[in-house]
Design an enzyme around this catalytic site. Structure first.
Site, PDB file in Angstrom:
ATOM      1  N   GLU A 220       0.837  -1.191   0.000  1.00  0.00           N
ATOM      2  CA  GLU A 220       0.000   0.000   0.000  1.00  0.00           C
ATOM      3  C   GLU A 220       0.881   1.253   0.000  1.00  0.00           C
ATOM      4  O   GLU A 220       2.069   1.198   0.341  1.00  0.00           O
ATOM      5  CB  GLU A 220      -0.915   0.009   1.220  1.00  0.00           C
ATOM      6  CG  GLU A 220      -0.172   0.083   2.546  1.00  0.00           C
ATOM      7  CD  GLU A 220      -1.037   0.654   3.661  1.00  0.00           C
ATOM      8  OE1 GLU A 220      -1.344   1.849   3.581  1.00  0.00           O
ATOM      9  OE2 GLU A 220      -1.374  -0.094   4.596  1.00  0.00           O
TER      10      GLU A 220
ATOM     11  N   LYS B   8      -5.155  -2.658  13.729  1.00  0.00           N
ATOM     12  CA  LYS B   8      -4.577  -1.461  14.334  1.00  0.00           C
ATOM     13  C   LYS B   8      -5.008  -1.354  15.792  1.00  0.00           C
ATOM     14  O   LYS B   8      -6.180  -1.539  16.129  1.00  0.00           O
ATOM     15  CB  LYS B   8      -4.998  -0.222  13.549  1.00  0.00           C
ATOM     16  CG  LYS B   8      -4.395  -0.178  12.149  1.00  0.00           C
ATOM     17  CD  LYS B   8      -4.902   0.994  11.340  1.00  0.00           C
ATOM     18  CE  LYS B   8      -4.308   0.966   9.938  1.00  0.00           C
ATOM     19  NZ  LYS B   8      -4.831   2.052   9.085  1.00  0.00           N
TER      20      LYS B   8
END
Length: 288
Positions: A71, A211
């Protein structure tokens, strides 16, 4: 990728990258089982769009050699310059050292870039006002061309990167942390598009877990509802991005890249359209 200023070691690469490179090589050794129903891959129409595939990536795909998608949000939004550029270059070097070709994905001037050269990585790392693009943003970005505008970069999230990678024929993708359900998400309905992307995009996504600011329990519940295979690499506990420990049991434990590859091939043989999330814990907790 790391969201702090700790440099990436080339002498002791993160186990996430080592496992990923091995997995993508195994996936190329033999074709998947014959599916129960024919799934027409989106990438058959992919080149109808404004798309630039970096020559080393195109060569690897043509020759059926392993390619790892990366990414670009980590570059534009994850850390400041020059740490962002140094980290991006170091990660690509590690992937090459394991016999795979890195393909950092981004959008510039309405054109999808599958793989960036060093000059483009530097340009993106210095760019201002970079749009953080998930899948919903791609149709607009691809219909808007701003040639000559140095700031016309869009970085891709886990969801957008997965979609473009699959469209280009790339089966493996590595990231730092995946999105999920935010705390109090049952009230706010703040749920990352990454989860829905995993449910419908057949790509192995390897990360350091959910996360740590998110609700890991609820995220795993949503992934179960969406039918996404989720596992942790050589640990019974699901990693929490910066930390290898979250206090949350992993849905499944895997011991090798071969096990991951077999499970992914089996999903294709069953005609499942989902991806797969593989969480690889950091060697030790990171501060900050």
């Amino acid at each position: 990728p790391r969201h702090n200023n700790t440099p990436v070691s080339l002498h002791h690469p993160h186990p996430l990258l080592t496992m990923l490179a091995t997995t993508c090589r195994i996936l190329l050794k033999k074709p998947p089982l014959k599916p129960y129903r024919q799934i027409i891959p989106f990438y058959t129409h992919f080149r109808d769009f404004h798309t630039v595939i970096h020559p080393p990536v195109q060569d690897a795909l043509t020759q059926n050699r392993p390619v790892v998608a990366l990414e670009s949000t980590i570059i534009s939004h994850g850390m400041p310059y020059p740490q962002n550029l140094d980290t991006a270059l170091a990660i690509e070097k590690i992937i090459r050292s394991h016999g795979a070709t890195p393909a950092t994905i981004a959008v510039k001037n309405g054109v999808v870039r599958v793989g960036l050269d060093e000059d483009e990585l530097k340009e993106l790392s210095l760019a201002k006002n970079v749009h953080k693009a998930t899948t919903r943003d791609l149709p607009y970005l691809l219909s808007t061309s701003r040639e000559g505008d140095d700031d016309a970069w869009a970085s891709t999230t886990v969801a957008a990167t997965s979609h473009i990678a699959q469209a280009a024929g790339i089966k493996t993708f590595v990231t730092g942390g995946t999105g999920g359900v935010h705390r109090s998400g049952e009230i706010t309905m703040d749920v990352s598009a990454d989860l829905h992307s995993l449910a419908k995009t057949p790509v192995v996504v390897v990360s350091a877990g959910i996360k740590s600011i998110l609700d890991i329990d609820k995220t795993l519940e949503v992934l179960e509802t969406l039918g996404v295979p989720v596992c942790s690499f050589r640990t019974d506990e699901f990693p929490a991005f910066f930390s290898p420990s979250s206090g949350v049991a992993s849905p499944r434990r895997v011991e090798s890249a071969a096990e991951v590859a077999r499970a992914f091939r089996n999903a294709r043989g069953l005609g499942l359209e989902c991806g797969m999330l593989v969480a690889v814990p950091n060697p030790s907790p990171s501060s900050g």
